[in-house]
Design a protein around this motif. Structure first.
Motif, PDB file in Angstrom:
ATOM      1  N   GLY A 301       0.783  -1.230   0.000  1.00 40.41           N
ATOM      2  CA  GLY A 301       0.000   0.000   0.000  1.00 40.41           C
ATOM      3  C   GLY A 301       0.816   1.281   0.000  1.00 40.41           C
ATOM      4  O   GLY A 301       0.320   2.324   0.418  1.00 40.41           O
ATOM      5  N   ASP A 302       2.064   1.217  -0.491  1.00 45.88           N
ATOM      6  CA  ASP A 302       2.864   2.448  -0.501  1.00 45.88           C
ATOM      7  C   ASP A 302       2.738   3.202  -1.834  1.00 45.88           C
ATOM      8  O   ASP A 302       3.467   4.164  -2.080  1.00 45.88           O
ATOM      9  CB  ASP A 302       4.337   2.148  -0.187  1.00 45.88           C
ATOM     10  CG  ASP A 302       5.028   1.406  -1.315  1.00 45.88           C
ATOM     11  OD1 ASP A 302       4.319   0.897  -2.228  1.00 45.88           O
ATOM     12  OD2 ASP A 302       6.267   1.308  -1.290  1.00 45.88           O
ATOM     13  N   ARG A 304       3.490   2.144  -4.761  1.00 46.92           N
ATOM     14  CA  ARG A 304       4.457   1.754  -5.784  1.00 46.92           C
ATOM     15  C   ARG A 304       4.495   0.224  -5.882  1.00 46.92           C
ATOM     16  O   ARG A 304       4.155  -0.463  -4.923  1.00 46.92           O
ATOM     17  CB  ARG A 304       5.855   2.265  -5.436  1.00 46.92           C
ATOM     18  CG  ARG A 304       5.945   3.792  -5.405  1.00 46.92           C
ATOM     19  CD  ARG A 304       7.356   4.227  -5.065  1.00 46.92           C
ATOM     20  NE  ARG A 304       7.811   3.660  -3.802  1.00 46.92           N
ATOM     21  CZ  ARG A 304       9.078   3.342  -3.530  1.00 46.92           C
ATOM     22  NH1 ARG A 304      10.008   3.512  -4.434  1.00 46.92           N
ATOM     23  NH2 ARG A 304       9.395   2.852  -2.349  1.00 46.92           N
ATOM     24  N   ASP A 309       6.711  -5.511  -2.320  1.00 45.84           N
ATOM     25  CA  ASP A 309       5.415  -6.168  -2.490  1.00 45.84           C
ATOM     26  C   ASP A 309       5.597  -7.681  -2.651  1.00 45.84           C
ATOM     27  O   ASP A 309       4.790  -8.472  -2.170  1.00 45.84           O
ATOM     28  CB  ASP A 309       4.675  -5.569  -3.684  1.00 45.84           C
ATOM     29  CG  ASP A 309       4.400  -4.085  -3.479  1.00 45.84           C
ATOM     30  OD1 ASP A 309       3.789  -3.746  -2.450  1.00 45.84           O
ATOM     31  OD2 ASP A 309       4.826  -3.274  -4.316  1.00 45.84           O
TER      32      ASP A 309
HETATM   33 CA   LIG Z   1       4.170  -1.382  -2.889  1.00 43.90          CA
END
Ligand SMILES: [Ca+2]
Ligand SMILES: [Ca+2]
Length: 386
Positions: A301-302, A304, A309
């Motif tokens: 959820g950043d 990017r 991930d």
């Molecule tokens: Ca990410």
């Protein structure tokens, strides 16, 4: 559920829900063909070897009214032990990998003064599709039925040891894990889309699925333990609130002709290796891709899409492998994260996770994991707690 040995089969209820039986009454007869194999999923069976397959015709006929029953078996490929009335039978697979369809027809005749009338009141047919392999003895000079698989190298061969630096290779320590596959499965129009488990199809493991060679006929090796492990992983992801069924494969099976050829042409800089578990049908590279853009989703959820991930995803492989290890289920294996795949011919790059079912640990009894450091920052990865 962690796979321990028995794979509950799905119901195989192929008949119509109800069939007319005079004066408005209906008779609800369901017939199915079952095997004792844990690789049966609904009406498809994935054979792990070429042994004869015990078949059982099951049906739910009510006791009254009484009927005479006639059963007839047939198949389009392979051989059946019997074709006449019997609930049990055996199927012998054809000599080359194929999908065979076995049919059993159940006909019901009313009992009339002990004599059978000529006209059945009901006929029901059950079908079973059986995916059977070709034996590796058919592999000649690296070619199987026109498909170039290549040569499986022997890690005990001094020439191989010299050509490829095997000093740090697991193949030197566990050569028995790197024996050539005994069986190969034909992936073609007929077999590609057959479900072999709740979420997976035979074609999922084909070379370059879903990128370039979807229409091509090819042979793959596939260890069904890998299928079981992927299903378990999907369950782990679902439990965590992630869309496990959106797992997408970057690579399943890769033949040695592909792996070794690329090492030669890439000056051995490639990730593809002469003893990759992808060659043995024991490894899969994958992402989670709910939005279908062929890239791993932003799981942390950043905002990017990065190797972090992939780190979120491999956490669940760790959870699963620790369960396998603690319960002595030999499906634990290696796992790794990558910030990109090195198949530059593909249009889309993505971070991804590798997972296999090699079934051995490192010298200190730990799960085998790579790399040592995060590719983005170079900090050490705390694999024990990831
Ligand atoms: Ca990410
Ligand atoms: Ca995506």
């Amino acid at each position: 559920m962690v796979w321990g040995g028995h794979y509950a089969t799905g119901g195989a209820l192929l008949s119509e829900p109800a069939a007319p039986i005079g004066r408005g009454k209906t008779l609800d007869v369901r017939v199915s063909i079952q095997t004792p194999l844990f690789t049966q999923y609904k009406t498809t069976v994935f054979l792990e070897n070429r042994n004869p397959v015990p078949l059982v015709l099951e049906y739910n006929l009510p006791k009254r009214p009484a009927f005479d029953i006639k059963i007839r078996w047939s198949c389009d490929r392979g051989i059946l032990e019997r074709t006449e009335a019997t609930l049990r039978n055996r199927f012998f697979p054809p000599p080359r990998s194929a999908v065979s369809t076995v049919e059993a027809e159940l006909a019901l005749y009313p009992q009339q003064s002990g004599e059978r009338t000529k006209i059945p009141v009901l006929r029901e047919t059950a079908k079973l599709r059986i995916i059977s392999p070709s034996p590796s003895i058919l592999l000649r000079n690296g070619v199987l039925d026109g498909f170039r698989i290549g040569r499986y190298l022997n890690p005990a061969d001094p020439k191989v040891q010299k050509e490829f630096d095997l000093s740090h290779s697991w193949a030197m320590i566990y050569p028995e894990k790197f024996l050539p596959p005994r069986f190969f499965y034909l992936v073609d129009e007929e077999s590609r889309d057959l479900p072999i488990s709740a979420h997976l199809h035979l074609g999922d493991f084909a070379l370059d699925y879903p990128w370039f060679s979807l229409g091509k006929r090819q042979y793959i090796a596939l260890d069904y333990g890998l299928v079981r492990k992927i299903e378990d992983l999907i369950e782990e992801l679902d439990k965590a609130g992630l869309p496990g069924e959106k797992i997408r494969f970057i690579y399943g099976f890769r033949p040695p002709s592909y792996n070794i050829g690329r090492i030669e042409s890439d000056g051995r800089k490639s990730l593809k290796a002469p003893f990759s578990f992808h060659q043995y049908g024991k490894a899969v590279d994958f992402i989670l891709d709910a939005d279908n853009d062929l890239r791993l989703d932003d799981l942390d959820g950043d905002g990017r899409i990065t190797v972090r991930d992939a780190g979120v995803l491999v956490h669940y492989v760790n959870v699963l492998d620790r369960k396998y290890r603690d319960r002595a289920v030999p499906l634990y294996g290696g796992a790794g994260i990558y910030d990109h795949h090195d198949f530059w011919e593909r249009p889309v790059q993505t971070p991804y996770v590798h997972m296999d079912v090699r079934g051995f640990l490192d010298e200190e009894g730990r799960l085998i994991r790579w790399p040592k450091n995060w590719p983005d920052t170079g900090e050490p990865i705390d694999w024990e707690n990831l």
